[in-house]
Motif scaffolding. Structure first.
Motif, PDB file in Angstrom:
ATOM      1  N   MET A  17       0.832  -1.204   0.000  1.00 35.19           N
ATOM      2  CA  MET A  17       0.000   0.000   0.000  1.00 35.19           C
ATOM      3  C   MET A  17       0.865   1.253   0.000  1.00 35.19           C
ATOM      4  O   MET A  17       0.614   2.199  -0.761  1.00 35.19           O
ATOM      5  CB  MET A  17      -0.913   0.002   1.227  1.00 35.19           C
ATOM      6  CG  MET A  17      -1.795   1.241   1.361  1.00 35.19           C
ATOM      7  SD  MET A  17      -2.553   1.343   2.997  1.00 35.19           S
ATOM      8  CE  MET A  17      -1.108   1.758   3.991  1.00 35.19           C
ATOM      9  N   VAL A  18       1.890   1.267   0.838  1.00 33.08           N
ATOM     10  CA  VAL A  18       2.792   2.420   0.900  1.00 33.08           C
ATOM     11  C   VAL A  18       3.502   2.611  -0.438  1.00 33.08           C
ATOM     12  O   VAL A  18       3.619   3.735  -0.951  1.00 33.08           O
ATOM     13  CB  VAL A  18       3.820   2.238   2.030  1.00 33.08           C
ATOM     14  CG1 VAL A  18       4.871   3.343   1.986  1.00 33.08           C
ATOM     15  CG2 VAL A  18       3.125   2.238   3.385  1.00 33.08           C
ATOM     16  N   VAL A  19       3.950   1.505  -1.025  1.00 33.16           N
ATOM     17  CA  VAL A  19       4.626   1.581  -2.329  1.00 33.16           C
ATOM     18  C   VAL A  19       3.689   2.153  -3.384  1.00 33.16           C
ATOM     19  O   VAL A  19       4.077   2.997  -4.203  1.00 33.16           O
ATOM     20  CB  VAL A  19       5.118   0.179  -2.758  1.00 33.16           C
ATOM     21  CG1 VAL A  19       5.645   0.213  -4.198  1.00 33.16           C
ATOM     22  CG2 VAL A  19       6.200  -0.311  -1.808  1.00 33.16           C
ATOM     23  N   GLN A  20       2.429   1.723  -3.386  1.00 36.33           N
ATOM     24  CA  GLN A  20       1.476   2.196  -4.385  1.00 36.33           C
ATOM     25  C   GLN A  20       1.094   3.661  -4.173  1.00 36.33           C
ATOM     26  O   GLN A  20       0.871   4.384  -5.141  1.00 36.33           O
ATOM     27  CB  GLN A  20       0.221   1.323  -4.368  1.00 36.33           C
ATOM     28  CG  GLN A  20       0.454  -0.057  -4.963  1.00 36.33           C
ATOM     29  CD  GLN A  20      -0.831  -0.840  -5.097  1.00 36.33           C
ATOM     30  OE1 GLN A  20      -1.727  -0.720  -4.267  1.00 36.33           O
ATOM     31  NE2 GLN A  20      -0.928  -1.648  -6.139  1.00 36.33           N
ATOM     32  N   ILE A  21       0.989   4.090  -2.925  1.00 31.55           N
ATOM     33  CA  ILE A  21       0.682   5.507  -2.660  1.00 31.55           C
ATOM     34  C   ILE A  21       1.797   6.392  -3.193  1.00 31.55           C
ATOM     35  O   ILE A  21       1.550   7.411  -3.859  1.00 31.55           O
ATOM     36  CB  ILE A  21       0.483   5.736  -1.147  1.00 31.55           C
ATOM     37  CG1 ILE A  21      -0.826   5.090  -0.684  1.00 31.55           C
ATOM     38  CG2 ILE A  21       0.458   7.228  -0.832  1.00 31.55           C
ATOM     39  CD1 ILE A  21      -1.037   5.144   0.814  1.00 31.55           C
ATOM     40  N   VAL A  22       3.048   5.993  -2.914  1.00 30.89           N
ATOM     41  CA  VAL A  22       4.195   6.754  -3.430  1.00 30.89           C
ATOM     42  C   VAL A  22       4.195   6.721  -4.956  1.00 30.89           C
ATOM     43  O   VAL A  22       4.408   7.739  -5.623  1.00 30.89           O
ATOM     44  CB  VAL A  22       5.514   6.183  -2.866  1.00 30.89           C
ATOM     45  CG1 VAL A  22       6.708   6.871  -3.522  1.00 30.89           C
ATOM     46  CG2 VAL A  22       5.570   6.357  -1.355  1.00 30.89           C
ATOM     47  N   GLY A  23       3.929   5.520  -5.519  1.00 34.76           N
ATOM     48  CA  GLY A  23       3.905   5.393  -6.972  1.00 34.76           C
ATOM     49  C   GLY A  23       2.818   6.236  -7.609  1.00 34.76           C
ATOM     50  O   GLY A  23       3.029   6.861  -8.657  1.00 34.76           O
ATOM     51  N   ALA A  24       1.630   6.282  -6.992  1.00 38.44           N
ATOM     52  CA  ALA A  24       0.528   7.087  -7.521  1.00 38.44           C
ATOM     53  C   ALA A  24       0.878   8.572  -7.485  1.00 38.44           C
ATOM     54  O   ALA A  24       0.558   9.317  -8.421  1.00 38.44           O
ATOM     55  CB  ALA A  24      -0.744   6.827  -6.715  1.00 38.44           C
ATOM     56  N   ALA A  25       1.553   9.000  -6.410  1.00 41.62           N
ATOM     57  CA  ALA A  25       1.942  10.406  -6.299  1.00 41.62           C
ATOM     58  C   ALA A  25       2.975  10.776  -7.355  1.00 41.62           C
ATOM     59  O   ALA A  25       2.939  11.882  -7.923  1.00 41.62           O
ATOM     60  CB  ALA A  25       2.497  10.679  -4.907  1.00 41.62           C
ATOM     61  N   LEU A  26       3.879   9.862  -7.655  1.00 36.94           N
ATOM     62  CA  LEU A  26       4.946  10.147  -8.623  1.00 36.94           C
ATOM     63  C   LEU A  26       4.469  10.041 -10.070  1.00 36.94           C
ATOM     64  O   LEU A  26       4.988  10.742 -10.947  1.00 36.94           O
ATOM     65  CB  LEU A  26       6.124   9.184  -8.406  1.00 36.94           C
ATOM     66  CG  LEU A  26       6.877   9.333  -7.085  1.00 36.94           C
ATOM     67  CD1 LEU A  26       7.947   8.250  -6.958  1.00 36.94           C
ATOM     68  CD2 LEU A  26       7.515  10.714  -6.977  1.00 36.94           C
ATOM     69  N   THR A  27       3.492   9.166 -10.336  1.00 34.08           N
ATOM     70  CA  THR A  27       3.053   8.936 -11.715  1.00 34.08           C
ATOM     71  C   THR A  27       1.775   9.686 -12.090  1.00 34.08           C
ATOM     72  O   THR A  27       1.512   9.887 -13.275  1.00 34.08           O
ATOM     73  CB  THR A  27       2.795   7.429 -11.944  1.00 34.08           C
ATOM     74  OG1 THR A  27       1.717   7.001 -11.097  1.00 34.08           O
ATOM     75  CG2 THR A  27       4.036   6.610 -11.629  1.00 34.08           C
ATOM     76  N   GLY A  28       0.979  10.082 -11.082  1.00 29.77           N
ATOM     77  CA  GLY A  28      -0.299  10.717 -11.371  1.00 29.77           C
ATOM     78  C   GLY A  28      -1.363   9.736 -11.799  1.00 29.77           C
ATOM     79  O   GLY A  28      -2.407  10.133 -12.343  1.00 29.77           O
ATOM     80  N   SER A  29      -1.158   8.449 -11.540  1.00 30.83           N
ATOM     81  CA  SER A  29      -2.087   7.416 -11.982  1.00 30.83           C
ATOM     82  C   SER A  29      -3.254   7.260 -11.021  1.00 30.83           C
ATOM     83  O   SER A  29      -3.065   6.987  -9.832  1.00 30.83           O
ATOM     84  CB  SER A  29      -1.348   6.076 -12.111  1.00 30.83           C
ATOM     85  OG  SER A  29      -2.255   5.014 -12.278  1.00 30.83           O
ATOM     86  N   GLU A  68      -1.378  13.902 -16.578  1.00 29.99           N
ATOM     87  CA  GLU A  68      -0.412  13.166 -17.397  1.00 29.99           C
ATOM     88  C   GLU A  68       0.130  12.016 -16.549  1.00 29.99           C
ATOM     89  O   GLU A  68       0.624  12.223 -15.441  1.00 29.99           O
ATOM     90  CB  GLU A  68       0.727  14.080 -17.826  1.00 29.99           C
ATOM     91  CG  GLU A  68       1.602  13.517 -18.933  1.00 29.99           C
ATOM     92  CD  GLU A  68       0.939  13.598 -20.306  1.00 29.99           C
ATOM     93  OE1 GLU A  68       1.393  12.894 -21.219  1.00 29.99           O
ATOM     94  OE2 GLU A  68      -0.031  14.370 -20.443  1.00 29.99           O
ATOM     95  N   VAL A  69       0.037  10.789 -17.054  1.00 31.62           N
ATOM     96  CA  VAL A  69       0.436   9.615 -16.277  1.00 31.62           C
ATOM     97  C   VAL A  69       1.775   9.075 -16.773  1.00 31.62           C
ATOM     98  O   VAL A  69       1.980   8.911 -17.973  1.00 31.62           O
ATOM     99  CB  VAL A  69      -0.636   8.506 -16.381  1.00 31.62           C
ATOM    100  CG1 VAL A  69      -0.213   7.268 -15.587  1.00 31.62           C
ATOM    101  CG2 VAL A  69      -1.977   9.025 -15.888  1.00 31.62           C
ATOM    102  N   ALA A  70       2.687   8.802 -15.815  1.00 30.81           N
ATOM    103  CA  ALA A  70       3.997   8.212 -16.134  1.00 30.81           C
ATOM    104  C   ALA A  70       3.856   6.697 -16.202  1.00 30.81           C
ATOM    105  O   ALA A  70       3.857   6.009 -15.166  1.00 30.81           O
ATOM    106  CB  ALA A  70       5.025   8.616 -15.089  1.00 30.81           C
ATOM    107  N   GLY A  71       3.731   6.170 -17.416  1.00 32.12           N
ATOM    108  CA  GLY A  71       3.429   4.756 -17.589  1.00 32.12           C
ATOM    109  C   GLY A  71       4.503   3.799 -17.123  1.00 32.12           C
ATOM    110  O   GLY A  71       4.191   2.716 -16.612  1.00 32.12           O
ATOM    111  N   GLY A  72       5.766   4.169 -17.263  1.00 30.20           N
ATOM    112  CA  GLY A  72       6.866   3.268 -16.903  1.00 30.20           C
ATOM    113  C   GLY A  72       6.887   2.928 -15.423  1.00 30.20           C
ATOM    114  O   GLY A  72       6.885   1.749 -15.034  1.00 30.20           O
TER     115      GLY A  72
END
Length: 303
Positions: A29-41, A117-121
């Motif tokens: 969950m923590v990894v995904q929250i950080v990932g969502a913040a960085l990618t805008g997904s 804008e979403v960072a797909g990588g």
């Protein structure tokens, strides 16, 4: 027919399995929250929100499991097994609330595709991590969820997370290969669509337990046939079957016994035979029989 008992870590107690799954879920969950913040997904954020809900649900499940283990007393003569059902009810409500939020936000993103804008990588990498973690948690819970409605609630939520991770992975690949940003919002809507049927199914099972309906898969007519096949049994009436929680059926019935068997002192033998029959053929550990002589029939007023 019984499942073979799992060995190794999958054979651990329900509480330990839930605790391990909680650790995995909270970390991802923590990894995904950080990932969502960085990618805008939005899809990653929805999956992270689902993970957060799962973590809360697993905490509820652990608490319910601890409460359910408390012994019976004069006030709660069946013990606290029903606490698992209330834990599952909370899980189902959380699932429904989550799906509504994800659906509304997904529609908003579809109506405003240029807003984000979403960072797909990076989105793809985080989604793969989530998929692997959910697969491990599901494997851990797969055996215990067949025996506990509480663990089943947690299992279904982890299953939803796994399917959600698959949807996020597909959306990330689409964004990387085509640059089509609405794929992220569509993945979010798919996550919401996958949540609702599972939540409804869990609610239906909770309602069945709380309304004291006959457990799924148990045929009262078949139980009657088994009882009537016992030597010395003349009739059976006022049959009641319900369950305290998943895998904990309870049975009661009035059984009319032949007068000759009563005079011969075979009542105890017949009672033991009936209880063994319920335990062996129908997995009913708690059964109560009222034995009556052929001339005495007192029907339950609710029958």
């Amino acid at each position: 027919m019984h499942d073979h008992a799992p060995s190794g870590i999958r054979g651990a107690s329900n509480r330990r399995l839930l605790a391990i799954s909680l650790s995995i879920t909270a970390t991802v969950m923590v990894v995904q929250i950080v990932g969502a913040a960085l990618t805008g997904s939005l899809a990653l954020l929805a999956d992270a929100a689902h993970m957060f809900t799962d973590a809360a649900a697993l905490v509820i499940a652990l608490i319910a499991s601890l409460v359910a283990a408390r012994p019976a007393n004069d006030r709660n003569t069946f013990g606290y097994q029903r606490a698992e059902v209330f834990g599952a009810l909370v899980n189902a409500i959380i699932l429904i609330a989550l799906s509504v939020w994800v659906a509304l936000e997904g529609v908003r993103r579809l109506l405003e595709p240029e807003a984000v804008e979403v960072a797909g990588g990076l989105m793809l990498v985080v989604a793969i991590v989530g998929l692997a973690a959910n697969a491990i948690a599901m494997w851990l819970l797969s055996s215990a969820q067949r025996r506990s409605i509480n663990v089943r609630g947690a299992y279904l939520e982890v299953l939803g997370d796994l399917l959600g991770s698959v949807a996020v992975i597909v959306a990330a690949i689409v964004i990387l290969t085509t640059g089509w940003m609405p794929a992220d919002a569509i993945a979010s809507l798919l996550i919401a669509a996958m949540i609702i049927p599972r939540a409804v199914s869990l609610l239906r099972e909770v309602a069945s337990v709380l309304s004291e309906s006959t457990p799924q898969g148990m045929q009262v007519a078949e139980v009657r046939r088994h009882i009537l096949s016992k030597e010395g049994v003349v009739d059976v009436h006022d049959v009641h079957v319900w369950q305290l929680t998943r895998g904990a059926p309870v049975f009661s019935a009035h059984v009319v016994v032949d007068d000759d068997a009563v005079r011969a002192g075979r009542s105890s033998e017949i009672l033991a035979s009936l209880q063994n029959c319920l335990a062996q053929h129908f997995d009913v550990e708690h059964s109560t029989f009222q034995l009556e002589p052929a001339g005495h029939v007192e029907h339950d007023t609710h029958a």
